[in-house]
Design a protein around this motif. Structure first.
Motif, short mmCIF file in Angstrom:
data_model
loop_
_atom_site.label_atom_id
_atom_site.label_comp_id
_atom_site.label_asym_id
_atom_site.label_seq_id
_atom_site.Cartn_x
_atom_site.Cartn_y
_atom_site.Cartn_z
N ALA A 66 0.82 -1.22 0.00
CA ALA A 66 0.00 0.00 0.00
C ALA A 66 0.85 1.27 0.00
CB ALA A 66 -0.92 0.01 1.22
N GLY A 67 2.17 1.12 -0.05
CA GLY A 67 3.06 2.27 -0.10
C GLY A 67 3.47 2.80 1.26
N GLN A 68 3.02 2.17 2.34
CA GLN A 68 3.42 2.60 3.67
C GLN A 68 4.82 2.10 3.98
OE1 GLN A 68 0.33 0.76 5.95
NE2 GLN A 68 -0.98 2.58 5.87
N ARG A 69 5.49 2.82 4.90
CA ARG A 69 6.84 2.42 5.32
C ARG A 69 6.80 1.91 6.75
NH1 ARG A 69 10.82 6.96 2.75
NH2 ARG A 69 10.04 6.73 0.62
N HIS A 70 7.50 0.80 6.96
CA HIS A 70 7.59 0.21 8.29
C HIS A 70 9.06 -0.06 8.62
CE1 HIS A 70 3.26 -1.65 8.36
NE2 HIS A 70 3.26 -0.36 8.08
N MET A 71 9.41 0.07 9.89
CA MET A 71 10.74 -0.27 10.36
C MET A 71 10.67 -1.70 10.91
SD MET A 71 13.74 1.05 10.51
CE MET A 71 13.37 2.77 10.30
N HIS A 72 11.51 -2.59 10.38
CA HIS A 72 11.60 -3.96 10.88
C HIS A 72 12.86 -4.07 11.73
CE1 HIS A 72 8.90 -6.27 7.83
NE2 HIS A 72 8.31 -5.18 8.29
N ILE A 73 12.71 -4.64 12.92
CA ILE A 73 13.84 -4.83 13.83
C ILE A 73 14.00 -6.34 14.05
CG2 ILE A 73 14.80 -4.33 16.10
CD1 ILE A 73 13.00 -1.80 16.07
N TYR A 74 15.19 -6.85 13.77
CA TYR A 74 15.49 -8.28 13.87
C TYR A 74 16.49 -8.52 14.98
CZ TYR A 74 13.24 -8.56 9.35
OH TYR A 74 12.33 -8.47 8.33
N SER A 82 11.70 -9.12 15.67
CA SER A 82 11.30 -8.86 17.05
C SER A 82 10.32 -7.70 17.16
CB SER A 82 12.53 -8.60 17.93
OG SER A 82 13.20 -7.42 17.52
N MET A 83 10.30 -6.80 16.16
CA MET A 83 9.39 -5.65 16.22
C MET A 83 9.19 -5.07 14.83
SD MET A 83 9.74 -2.29 18.68
CE MET A 83 10.21 -3.34 20.05
N MET A 84 7.97 -4.57 14.59
CA MET A 84 7.65 -3.87 13.35
C MET A 84 6.97 -2.56 13.74
SD MET A 84 5.55 -5.27 10.06
CE MET A 84 4.02 -5.45 10.94
N ILE A 85 7.53 -1.43 13.31
CA ILE A 85 7.05 -0.12 13.71
C ILE A 85 6.63 0.66 12.46
CG2 ILE A 85 7.62 2.05 14.87
CD1 ILE A 85 9.87 0.44 16.30
N PRO A 86 5.36 1.09 12.37
CA PRO A 86 4.97 1.93 11.23
C PRO A 86 5.69 3.28 11.33
CG PRO A 86 3.04 1.10 12.41
CD PRO A 86 4.24 0.76 13.22
N SER A 87 6.14 3.80 10.19
CA SER A 87 6.83 5.09 10.23
C SER A 87 6.17 6.09 9.31
CB SER A 87 8.29 4.94 9.86
OG SER A 87 8.51 4.08 8.79
#
Length: 87
Positions: A66-74, A82-87
């Motif tokens: 959908a064109g949104q950006r997310h931060m993935h933390i591994y 371990s975490m996914m944060i919408p930005s």
């Protein structure tokens, strides 16, 4: 390329220096001392930033359909999300 020194449980508690690179929708983790591939992390979304390593975590920014950006933390060295944060 990001570099991280971690405690690798599989190497008799020897410090291991890891480097991370992006290849399409995957992150490659290498042993920086030997150059051997340690692990692939499949992200399944387009990666739009270079990997950033801090402590035992690896962070990349991805773009959804959908064109949104997310931060993935591994979590490293295992590579589990371990975490996914919408930005």
């Amino acid at each position: 390329m990001s570099v991280l020194r971690v405690l690798n449980k599989n190497m008799a508690k020897k410090n291991q220096l890891l480097s991370a690179t992006v290849d399409g929708n995957r992150i490659r983790l290498y042993d920086a001392q030997t150059g051997s591939l340690v692990k692939w992390i499949n992200v399944n979304k387009p990666i739009i930033s270079s990997p950033v390593v801090a402590g035992d975590r690896l962070t990349v920014q991805v773009q959804t359909n959908a064109g949104q950006r997310h931060m993935h933390i591994y979590k490293l060295p295992g590579g589990t999300l371990s975490m996914m944060i919408p930005s």
